[in-house]
Design a protein around this motif. Structure first.
Motif, PDB file in Angstrom:
ATOM      1  N   ALA A 132       7.232  10.835 -14.152  1.00  0.00           N
ATOM      2  CA  ALA A 132       7.476  11.489 -12.857  1.00  0.00           C
ATOM      3  C   ALA A 132       7.314  12.842 -12.402  1.00  0.00           C
ATOM      4  O   ALA A 132       7.201  12.887 -11.705  1.00  0.00           O
ATOM      5  N   ALA A 133       8.230  13.418 -13.967  1.00  0.00           N
ATOM      6  CA  ALA A 133       7.449  14.991 -13.664  1.00  0.00           C
ATOM      7  C   ALA A 133       6.348  15.294 -13.294  1.00  0.00           C
ATOM      8  O   ALA A 133       6.042  16.306 -12.989  1.00  0.00           O
ATOM      9  N   VAL A 134       5.246  14.578 -14.257  1.00  0.00           N
ATOM     10  CA  VAL A 134       3.711  15.063 -13.223  1.00  0.00           C
ATOM     11  C   VAL A 134       3.816  14.930 -11.942  1.00  0.00           C
ATOM     12  O   VAL A 134       2.563  15.966 -11.822  1.00  0.00           O
ATOM     13  N   VAL A 135       3.954  13.510 -11.520  1.00  0.00           N
ATOM     14  CA  VAL A 135       3.810  13.511 -10.102  1.00  0.00           C
ATOM     15  C   VAL A 135       4.658  14.078  -9.859  1.00  0.00           C
ATOM     16  O   VAL A 135       3.794  15.203  -8.693  1.00  0.00           O
ATOM     17  N   LEU A 136       6.155  14.906  -9.557  1.00  0.00           N
ATOM     18  CA  LEU A 136       6.580  15.490  -8.936  1.00  0.00           C
ATOM     19  C   LEU A 136       6.038  17.392  -8.689  1.00  0.00           C
ATOM     20  O   LEU A 136       5.843  17.730  -8.105  1.00  0.00           O
ATOM     21  N   SER A 137       5.512  17.675 -10.368  1.00  0.00           N
ATOM     22  CA  SER A 137       5.262  18.894 -10.559  1.00  0.00           C
ATOM     23  C   SER A 137       3.886  19.228  -9.302  1.00  0.00           C
ATOM     24  O   SER A 137       3.696  20.416  -9.413  1.00  0.00           O
ATOM     25  N   VAL A 138       3.353  17.779  -9.830  1.00  0.00           N
ATOM     26  CA  VAL A 138       1.574  17.861  -8.708  1.00  0.00           C
ATOM     27  C   VAL A 138       2.475  18.504  -7.411  1.00  0.00           C
ATOM     28  O   VAL A 138       1.416  18.665  -6.511  1.00  0.00           O
ATOM     29  N   VAL A 139       3.216  17.123  -6.551  1.00  0.00           N
ATOM     30  CA  VAL A 139       3.239  17.167  -5.139  1.00  0.00           C
ATOM     31  C   VAL A 139       3.832  18.310  -4.899  1.00  0.00           C
ATOM     32  O   VAL A 139       3.198  18.807  -3.782  1.00  0.00           O
ATOM     33  N   VAL A 140       4.695  18.739  -5.791  1.00  0.00           N
ATOM     34  CA  VAL A 140       5.505  20.105  -5.297  1.00  0.00           C
ATOM     35  C   VAL A 140       4.505  21.722  -5.275  1.00  0.00           C
ATOM     36  O   VAL A 140       4.097  22.016  -4.846  1.00  0.00           O
ATOM     37  N   ALA A 141       3.585  21.909  -6.660  1.00  0.00           N
ATOM     38  CA  ALA A 141       2.594  22.695  -6.847  1.00  0.00           C
ATOM     39  C   ALA A 141       1.540  22.510  -5.863  1.00  0.00           C
ATOM     40  O   ALA A 141       1.197  23.651  -4.627  1.00  0.00           O
ATOM     41  N   ALA A 142       0.722  21.402  -5.081  1.00  0.00           N
ATOM     42  CA  ALA A 142       0.563  21.165  -4.362  1.00  0.00           C
ATOM     43  C   ALA A 142       0.959  21.917  -3.067  1.00  0.00           C
ATOM     44  O   ALA A 142      -0.180  22.422  -2.572  1.00  0.00           O
ATOM     45  N   GLY A 143       1.717  21.361  -2.592  1.00  0.00           N
ATOM     46  CA  GLY A 143       2.922  21.426  -0.862  1.00  0.00           C
ATOM     47  C   GLY A 143       2.630  22.812  -0.845  1.00  0.00           C
ATOM     48  O   GLY A 143       2.531  23.494   0.299  1.00  0.00           O
ATOM     49  N   ALA A 144       3.102  23.419  -2.165  1.00  0.00           N
ATOM     50  CA  ALA A 144       3.524  25.631  -2.267  1.00  0.00           C
ATOM     51  C   ALA A 144       1.948  26.403  -2.093  1.00  0.00           C
ATOM     52  O   ALA A 144       1.734  26.351  -1.104  1.00  0.00           O
ATOM     53  N   VAL A 145       0.854  25.742  -2.748  1.00  0.00           N
ATOM     54  CA  VAL A 145      -0.500  26.034  -2.526  1.00  0.00           C
ATOM     55  C   VAL A 145      -1.258  26.177  -1.501  1.00  0.00           C
ATOM     56  O   VAL A 145      -1.485  26.943  -1.001  1.00  0.00           O
ATOM     57  N   VAL A 146      -0.718  24.756  -0.549  1.00  0.00           N
ATOM     58  CA  VAL A 146      -1.521  24.700   0.233  1.00  0.00           C
ATOM     59  C   VAL A 146      -0.657  25.339   1.536  1.00  0.00           C
ATOM     60  O   VAL A 146      -1.328  25.897   2.111  1.00  0.00           O
ATOM     61  N   ASP A 147       0.554  25.674   1.338  1.00  0.00           N
ATOM     62  CA  ASP A 147       1.223  26.312   2.549  1.00  0.00           C
ATOM     63  C   ASP A 147       1.358  28.245   2.743  1.00  0.00           C
ATOM     64  O   ASP A 147       0.673  28.480   3.620  1.00  0.00           O
ATOM     65  N   VAL A 148       1.152  27.994   1.124  1.00  0.00           N
ATOM     66  CA  VAL A 148       0.400  29.685   0.823  1.00  0.00           C
ATOM     67  C   VAL A 148      -1.360  29.818   1.380  1.00  0.00           C
ATOM     68  O   VAL A 148      -1.096  30.750   2.485  1.00  0.00           O
ATOM     69  N   TYR A 149      -1.789  28.849   1.855  1.00  0.00           N
ATOM     70  CA  TYR A 149      -2.880  29.233   2.167  1.00  0.00           C
ATOM     71  C   TYR A 149      -3.095  28.804   3.659  1.00  0.00           C
ATOM     72  O   TYR A 149      -3.402  29.947   3.987  1.00  0.00           O
ATOM     73  N   ARG A 150      -1.617  28.144   4.043  1.00  0.00           N
ATOM     74  CA  ARG A 150      -2.755  28.213   5.512  1.00  0.00           C
ATOM     75  C   ARG A 150      -1.915  29.589   6.131  1.00  0.00           C
ATOM     76  O   ARG A 150      -2.064  29.986   6.914  1.00  0.00           O
ATOM     77  N   ILE A 151      -0.761  29.835   5.549  1.00  0.00           N
ATOM     78  CA  ILE A 151       0.165  31.006   5.717  1.00  0.00           C
ATOM     79  C   ILE A 151      -0.543  32.169   6.007  1.00  0.00           C
ATOM     80  O   ILE A 151      -0.651  32.939   7.202  1.00  0.00           O
ATOM     81  N   GLY A 152      -1.342  32.252   5.192  1.00  0.00           N
ATOM     82  CA  GLY A 152      -2.238  33.402   4.445  1.00  0.00           C
ATOM     83  C   GLY A 152      -3.791  33.591   5.179  1.00  0.00           C
ATOM     84  O   GLY A 152      -3.208  34.653   5.768  1.00  0.00           O
ATOM     85  N   GLU A 153      -3.798  31.850   5.828  1.00  0.00           N
ATOM     86  CA  GLU A 153      -4.881  32.307   6.635  1.00  0.00           C
ATOM     87  C   GLU A 153      -3.983  32.241   8.166  1.00  0.00           C
ATOM     88  O   GLU A 153      -5.090  33.538   9.032  1.00  0.00           O
ATOM     89  N   SER A 154      -3.271  32.078   8.347  1.00  0.00           N
ATOM     90  CA  SER A 154      -2.321  32.291   9.861  1.00  0.00           C
ATOM     91  C   SER A 154      -2.556  34.394  10.122  1.00  0.00           C
ATOM     92  O   SER A 154      -2.571  34.802  10.721  1.00  0.00           O
ATOM     93  N   GLY A 155      -1.786  34.132   8.533  1.00  0.00           N
ATOM     94  CA  GLY A 155      -1.699  36.099   9.143  1.00  0.00           C
ATOM     95  C   GLY A 155      -2.738  36.478   8.779  1.00  0.00           C
ATOM     96  O   GLY A 155      -2.879  37.854   9.842  1.00  0.00           O
ATOM     97  N   ALA A 156      -3.755  36.607   8.078  1.00  0.00           N
ATOM     98  CA  ALA A 156      -5.604  37.182   8.417  1.00  0.00           C
ATOM     99  C   ALA A 156      -5.917  37.144   9.712  1.00  0.00           C
ATOM    100  O   ALA A 156      -6.020  37.667  10.327  1.00  0.00           O
ATOM    101  N   LYS A 157      -5.692  35.957  10.815  1.00  0.00           N
ATOM    102  CA  LYS A 157      -6.156  35.856  12.176  1.00  0.00           C
ATOM    103  C   LYS A 157      -5.805  36.463  12.861  1.00  0.00           C
ATOM    104  O   LYS A 157      -6.371  36.757  13.609  1.00  0.00           O
ATOM    105  N   ALA A 158      -4.445  36.490  12.524  1.00  0.00           N
ATOM    106  CA  ALA A 158      -3.448  36.993  13.007  1.00  0.00           C
ATOM    107  C   ALA A 158      -3.211  38.936  12.965  1.00  0.00           C
ATOM    108  O   ALA A 158      -3.737  39.584  14.341  1.00  0.00           O
ATOM    109  N   ALA A 159      -3.673  39.319  12.192  1.00  0.00           N
ATOM    110  CA  ALA A 159      -3.522  40.564  11.516  1.00  0.00           C
ATOM    111  C   ALA A 159      -5.554  41.031  12.006  1.00  0.00           C
ATOM    112  O   ALA A 159      -5.679  42.670  13.137  1.00  0.00           O
ATOM    113  N   TRP A 160      -6.020  40.264  12.030  1.00  0.00           N
ATOM    114  CA  TRP A 160      -8.096  40.640  11.867  1.00  0.00           C
ATOM    115  C   TRP A 160      -8.179  40.286  13.056  1.00  0.00           C
ATOM    116  O   TRP A 160      -9.667  40.779  13.016  1.00  0.00           O
TER     117      TRP A 160
END
Length: 171
Positions: A132-160
């Motif tokens: 359960a800890a492994v599954v939960l950590s993978v889900v939360v970690a993947a969600g956080a990393v994907v979210d950072v990517y999406r936010i960063g990509e949208s910020g780069a587009k907005a700026a550049w």
């Protein structure tokens, strides 16, 4: 709440780099600690402290970004970036909670194993809890990393977007 300008530059530009680095590193550490309880014990309190620093930087960065948004004008790309930026706090909170739980359970299993000279036992080594800890950590970690990517990509587009060309500028 937080600084909005550092050396004459918008602080968001500085803070966002910390978030972009710390969220994936924290996510990786949380997954590694959940997969290998010995690694969680080796990381010790650094795991939840890093997750806490990451969590604290998210609203600081968001605040600085809101300050910058009021001075940068409005547009669909900037609006999208701002909306996405508000989605990271729950993921960072999840990373902190999972990191703390993994660290706490690994910490509690270490003294008994060291005292008895036996293999570690307890919640983190129990099959169902560890899975359960492994599954939960993978889900939360993947969600956080994907979210950072999406936010960063949208910020780069907005700026550049519309400010640079694919071919070098002629001199």
């Amino acid at each position: 709440m937080s600084p909005t300008v550092v050396n004459g530059l918008p602080a968001h530009i500085l803070f966002v780099h910390f978030v972009v680095v710390l969220v994936p590193l924290t996510a990786l550490a949380v997954v590694a600690a959940a997969v290998r309880p010995a690694w969680a014990r080796r990381m010790g309190v650094v795991l939840p402290v890093t997750a806490l620093v990451t969590l604290a930087l998210v609203p600081v960065t968001t605040h600085a970004g809101e300050w910058l948004e009021k001075r940068a004008g409005h547009g669909a790309l900037l609006e999208r970036h701002t909306e996405l930026g508000d989605t990271l706090l729950p993921w960072a909170t999840g990373l902190f909670l999972v990191a703390t739980a993994v660290w706490w359970t690994a910490r509690r299993t270490a003294p008994a194993a060291a005292r008895d000279g036996a293999a570690p036992s307890g919640l983190l080594t129990a099959g169902w809890f560890r899975a359960a800890a492994v599954v939960l950590s993978v889900v939360v970690a993947a969600g956080a990393v994907v979210d950072v990517y999406r936010i960063g990509e949208s910020g780069a587009k907005a700026a550049w977007q519309g400010t640079a060309q694919s071919a070098p500028a002629s001199r």
